[in-house]
Design a protein around this motif. Structure first.
Motif, PDB file in Angstrom:
ATOM      1  N   GLY A   9      57.902  98.469  47.551  1.00 49.72           N
ATOM      2  CA  GLY A   9      56.999  97.697  48.945  1.00 49.72           C
ATOM      3  C   GLY A   9      55.410  98.061  48.771  1.00 49.72           C
ATOM      4  O   GLY A   9      55.281  99.046  47.905  1.00 49.72           O
ATOM      5  N   ALA A  10      54.795  97.065  48.697  1.00 54.93           N
ATOM      6  CA  ALA A  10      53.448  97.016  48.517  1.00 54.93           C
ATOM      7  C   ALA A  10      52.893  96.794  50.132  1.00 54.93           C
ATOM      8  O   ALA A  10      51.646  97.524  50.421  1.00 54.93           O
ATOM      9  CB  ALA A  10      52.750  95.662  47.996  1.00 54.93           C
ATOM     10  N   PHE A  11      53.283  95.984  50.981  1.00 60.33           N
ATOM     11  CA  PHE A  11      53.034  96.620  52.474  1.00 60.33           C
ATOM     12  C   PHE A  11      54.084  97.125  53.156  1.00 60.33           C
ATOM     13  O   PHE A  11      55.099  96.817  53.344  1.00 60.33           O
ATOM     14  CB  PHE A  11      52.841  95.000  53.156  1.00 60.33           C
ATOM     15  N   ASP A  43      54.325  85.309  48.229  1.00 56.50           N
ATOM     16  CA  ASP A  43      55.222  84.154  47.373  1.00 56.50           C
ATOM     17  C   ASP A  43      54.809  84.124  46.172  1.00 56.50           C
ATOM     18  O   ASP A  43      55.392  83.771  45.368  1.00 56.50           O
ATOM     19  CB  ASP A  43      54.909  82.886  48.405  1.00 56.50           C
ATOM     20  N   ARG A  44      53.390  84.302  45.978  1.00 59.83           N
ATOM     21  CA  ARG A  44      52.878  84.315  44.583  1.00 59.83           C
ATOM     22  C   ARG A  44      53.435  85.332  43.593  1.00 59.83           C
ATOM     23  O   ARG A  44      53.548  85.069  42.286  1.00 59.83           O
ATOM     24  CB  ARG A  44      51.283  84.373  44.638  1.00 59.83           C
ATOM     25  N   TYR A  45      53.908  86.328  44.105  1.00 54.73           N
ATOM     26  CA  TYR A  45      54.001  87.468  43.167  1.00 54.73           C
ATOM     27  C   TYR A  45      55.560  88.166  43.170  1.00 54.73           C
ATOM     28  O   TYR A  45      56.136  88.557  41.986  1.00 54.73           O
ATOM     29  CB  TYR A  45      53.283  88.743  43.810  1.00 54.73           C
ATOM     30  N   ALA A  46      56.331  87.606  44.396  1.00 58.82           N
ATOM     31  CA  ALA A  46      57.848  88.189  44.240  1.00 58.82           C
ATOM     32  C   ALA A  46      58.742  86.806  44.174  1.00 58.82           C
ATOM     33  O   ALA A  46      58.560  85.688  44.143  1.00 58.82           O
ATOM     34  CB  ALA A  46      58.039  88.756  45.650  1.00 58.82           C
ATOM     35  N   ARG A  78      54.973  92.778  39.956  1.00 56.91           N
ATOM     36  CA  ARG A  78      55.101  91.604  39.155  1.00 56.91           C
ATOM     37  C   ARG A  78      55.388  91.922  37.673  1.00 56.91           C
ATOM     38  O   ARG A  78      56.201  91.510  37.042  1.00 56.91           O
ATOM     39  CB  ARG A  78      54.264  90.670  39.582  1.00 56.91           C
ATOM     40  N   GLU A  79      54.219  92.690  37.282  1.00 53.90           N
ATOM     41  CA  GLU A  79      53.978  93.088  35.940  1.00 53.90           C
ATOM     42  C   GLU A  79      55.316  93.951  35.238  1.00 53.90           C
ATOM     43  O   GLU A  79      55.743  93.651  34.369  1.00 53.90           O
ATOM     44  CB  GLU A  79      52.801  93.814  35.780  1.00 53.90           C
ATOM     45  N   THR A  80      55.683  94.877  36.348  1.00 55.61           N
ATOM     46  CA  THR A  80      56.792  95.696  35.912  1.00 55.61           C
ATOM     47  C   THR A  80      57.861  94.936  35.725  1.00 55.61           C
ATOM     48  O   THR A  80      59.041  94.840  34.664  1.00 55.61           O
ATOM     49  CB  THR A  80      57.145  96.692  36.873  1.00 55.61           C
ATOM     50  N   LEU A 113      51.384  94.531  44.660  1.00 57.68           N
ATOM     51  CA  LEU A 113      52.232  93.097  44.209  1.00 57.68           C
ATOM     52  C   LEU A 113      51.891  92.961  42.798  1.00 57.68           C
ATOM     53  O   LEU A 113      52.894  92.510  42.253  1.00 57.68           O
ATOM     54  CB  LEU A 113      51.793  91.966  45.151  1.00 57.68           C
ATOM     55  N   GLU A 114      50.849  93.236  42.371  1.00 59.32           N
ATOM     56  CA  GLU A 114      50.623  92.923  40.906  1.00 59.32           C
ATOM     57  C   GLU A 114      51.369  93.916  40.089  1.00 59.32           C
ATOM     58  O   GLU A 114      52.009  93.483  38.935  1.00 59.32           O
ATOM     59  CB  GLU A 114      48.845  93.032  40.551  1.00 59.32           C
TER      60      GLU A 114
END
Lengths: 345, 345, 345, 345
Positions: free
Chosen positions: A128-130, A175-178, A151-153, A147-148
């Motif tokens: 969770g990011a938020f 949407d851009r990350y997940a 995504r990286e992981t 989020l970054e």
């Protein structure tokens, strides 16, 4: 209302009827099947009678849907839906395990936890990011940075990832990350958010609200499908009852009930459903046994240092044991554990 | 308080300490083990300090029990208890299925249903003669005649039988006919009944009250054990929540929770726990998976004609299917299905 | 089924019909009114059709009662019932306050507390001699000695008294000492006890079970009335919910709901309904405002030393303040505070 | 943490300390009182110890706030807060009634209903333009047009108005039309929305979630206050329980509980709290009696034609009767009914 066309009906026949439906102010749906085309008409069904569709030459049958939810119901769509979550299937004959920490806390924590859950057999990563938190003074998540990192992981591990979105304005960013959205229990009836997620085509894991009846959950899913997104995965995560020994009461009755009412896949979150680390593995096995399509489990490389939900987060070794024990139950249920694409090669 | 004696302590040493405990107005317990003798002292533990048992030459250690229940707790008795129900074991490594109709209605109904459940694998028979019903105008059971029919049927089938007792004055009568008492959810806190059942040594299946916390259930069991009857089998049968799609909410979280707190075996009643025939089999499998020791299932030869609980009663064929499906889950749980004594020969 | 006889019908006409009803295996009821005689027939109403009572020359009308409870319903008995509790009226235009300690602990405690509640305006005394307690190790009440002390104190103060009965076998004993029975929340569905209380003609204060719907409470009352005892007083005392800040959730919605469904009086117990001393007075006032007929309040001369329920017991001064504040609410509700007979002279 | 300054402390002293607090990453608060200046420090209080504020020459005392909510607690702010809602006071010694339809449906409906509630004594108007509905196929409100109608009606009647906001993106729009925001039960833990409402200075009526504990409600209010908006009005509107005879269970225990925990005013919505028209008036009276500061009531000029919540909406005559009956209870509670400014002249 469902309108089943005859085998010989053409696309032009379908369009003609769809236009008439739209002309009455109803929402027309085109649902081509392998043998027959099925049309839907959503809205006040009484006005449809004026069309006398039963006597249309290309109509085989007209059927009223009696449940308050329509697109979600098995009457509308008798076969199980299978949702693709970044290459991982949810629903059908496979059993899918998504795991990871409650919150993304750091690159190291995500990497360490992610590697552990992947090697134990998880095929998608959560984090969770938020974070919606009861108190404004609790850790609220790392936001965009989270989020970054997620995504990286996920990319490094070759796993798809899932994260919670708590606000309409964040949908585009998430949407851009997940690879999939999670809509949390507290937002199950945040209808604007549901509608925004319905505008996307990415999968939505929709968690049952703590005081939501199963019918409320299905109606919430209907909000998403009604906007055009069929990729919904329901999630039972416990309801609020008088019992205080556990954080929530995991309502597994809901699983076979949901399976009878809807074609949409359903997974179980035994971490929130119990709130107690030691109960997660037995309740995960119970979820398999009663027909769930998958699990969402909180794992943390160092639960005692977790910024949120540490008490219910598994140690990596516990998760590995859980996965080992799960295999026999998945087989007993006549399903197979979803295997990561990398290993299938 | 638990007092562990040294290996060299004699029975006389134990008696000396037990007398001192009794002298303080506490309830003394003598619990010989294979290696050590353990003594218990129940009541207001503060007065025990005056005895300074820690410094008694034959005492190895003194341990306070922190839970409100004592005899029921795992602290007092770390190993799983196995209860003998008319030759059938409940608890330990076997998984035991008890089945039969909600109510005893007639000789024919019992015989037909009993044969069906025995041939499908049930190892004990259930059937109610005294039925607690919300309305005074509902069928209240056949009473003594029901007990006679139940006993006859059980003997003819070679199965032990279980039936509900609803009143202190009936305990003796029920004791004459049944191999085990069932104490229903509505009577879980009928403390006089619990005490009367504690005076017996026959097994008591104690059902969780619809609004009872797990702790309340364990305290209710403590009433029975405190009277001297160790043969208690707990039974999760669903709790009252806001969800109306099912009759009750089966709280399977309670199973692993109970297993951690107590040595007493625990079974699950998915019939009352769901109230819907189609949900019984998946929830029975879930009960196995999360660690239950057995099942209590309502089966009727003609559910549509049942005088009570017809909607949740399985057809004989459904029960046979349930039992077939269960086998793999029981194996996955590392247990074996209890086989009737007749077949074991 | 209710059968309203014509004005000219004689007792012989009534008896003829009652016999026919009994002949069908139904329970016949004779309910003479000031203008018309009304007969009742309880049981499976379908068989009644064979009698064709509508066409009987002395029958004015036949009316089906649609609620599952019959004798308790307003359809059967449109006017408010007023129950006489040892000279004190409950129901109708008076508002009645019953007070006293949770448990009878000693002669001194009862006398001191009793004098305090009488001088503050309570018109009946409460005190428990048989205490149902969650734990077998908690104070269980003084039993017969408690009954004796209660009776003595009540006589000395010139007040009627109420006490709980927990078992069929105790009904006779309690009957000898008390002016009314209390049936506790845990025993609301102890149907044998309800039936035994129905054999008496003394008032029964029937407390709502912690997980009982209002309909369940009315059906429990029906058990008592169906045995012939019309003197039932319902009592709302809080239900079990997820809220943990209060001991129970006092469901005052139930008061106007009950008033619409039944003629039986209903009182409120804000002590158990809140579990917190400081909330008792405001909730007592709320009970008046929404239409309750009276209150059952726990008061103790020294709450900090109480053997049970000390946290929710009022200090005598608090109770005196509560009664002073209550007067204006009782007047606003269009009722008058019940005044002890001694003061009325 | 609360830091009380000495009487001789200057603004410069306060600023010096506030800067130190901010320097530690905590949230500094300046709260000048009539006799003393009080400072607040929100966040991880442990780091504050490094400042050793107790020994600062201008500090009189330092006090830890033990509740999880801070700004909302009575410890931080002992006196009742009074919130100004477009000229109408909520809290303190006045009792305030807000009424109107569930949804704004048309100019005529609003005008007719508005006139009825004003003439009966309501001092503010309610009406929903954005309706959160369980089903996507139910009436969702008129949106912006509804806001325009509400504002026009309110202006024509000389009343302030309240309406629900369901999404962060709508806050600005609603702010243009309404005198106060309503945050609905389903959004009580929509923390982004709470934060957005905290950025405003207009009053927020915050409704308790159907499964929210009182502590959760207070923490939700804390989100709004922590953003700088002190104008919060709490609203009890019923919780989800097992009782199905009423739509929700109105938890009036919460009123005196909230009054003890917080200085923020609290009102009651007996319309949603019961869901049954006939129960609204008695529960409104009960709300007065237990200490509420006001009521939020649904009234419709033609409830049988209402597009939402018709069953619980009062007929205008019923509302007039309710207001008449309420007066005596308000007086009994030692308060006075809030009178519209126009009549006060």
């Amino acid at each position: 209302m469902i309108i089943v066309l005859k085998a010989e009906a053409t696309r032009a026949d379908a369009d003609e009827i769809l236009e008439k439906i739209a002309g009455l102010g109803l929402n027309p749906l085109y649902m081509p099947g392998t043998e027959r085309v099925v049309l839907g008409a959503l809205g006040d069904e009484r006005v449809l009678e004026t069309l006398q569709l039963e006597s249309h030459p290309m109509v085989e049958s007209v059927q009223r849907i009696l449940t308050p939810y329509k697109l979600v119901s098995r009457e509308m769509h008798p076969h199980d839906s299978v949702v693709d979550l970044g290459g991982v299937s949810i629903g059908g004959s496979q059993f899918t395990v998504i795991a990871g920490p409650c919150s993304v806390e750091s690159r190291e924590q995500m990497r360490e936890t992610g590697e552990a859950v992947r090697s134990a057999g998880a095929v998608a990563l959560r984090g969770g990011a938020f974070k919606p938190r009861s108190s404004p003074y609790s850790f609220q998540g790392l936001g965009r940075e989270g989020l970054e990192i997620l995504r990286e992981t996920a990319d490094a591990l070759g796993l798809p990832c899932v994260t919670e979105v708590v606000e309409v304005a964040d949908v585009e960013l998430v949407d851009r990350y997940a690879d999939a959205f999670q809509c949390g229990a507290r937002n199950m009836q945040n209808f604007r958010l549901l509608q925004a997620l319905g505008q996307s085509r990415k999968p939505v894991i929709l968690k049952r609200g703590a005081a939501a009846r199963v019918e409320d959950l299905l109606l919430a899913a209907e909000y998403i499908l009604a906007e055009g997104n069929p990729n919904v995965i329901l999630c039972e995560r416990g309801i609020t009852t008088f019992e205080t020994a556990t954080r929530n009461t995991l309502d597994l009755n809901a699983i076979p009930l949901i399976k009878r009412k809807t074609h949409v896949p359903v997974i179980v979150d035994p971490s929130h459903g119990t709130g107690i680390r030691d109960l997660v593995a037995p309740m995960a096995a119970a979820a398999v046994a009663c027909g769930a399509d998958g699990l969402l489990i909180e794992v943390h490389c160092r639960p005692d240092q977790a910024l949120s939900d540490g008490k219910q987060s598994l140690y990596p070794e516990q998760f590995a044991q859980l996965m080992q024990g799960l295999a026999a139950f998945v087989a007993a249920a006549g399903k197979s554990l979803h295997v990561p694409a990398t290993e299938r090669r």
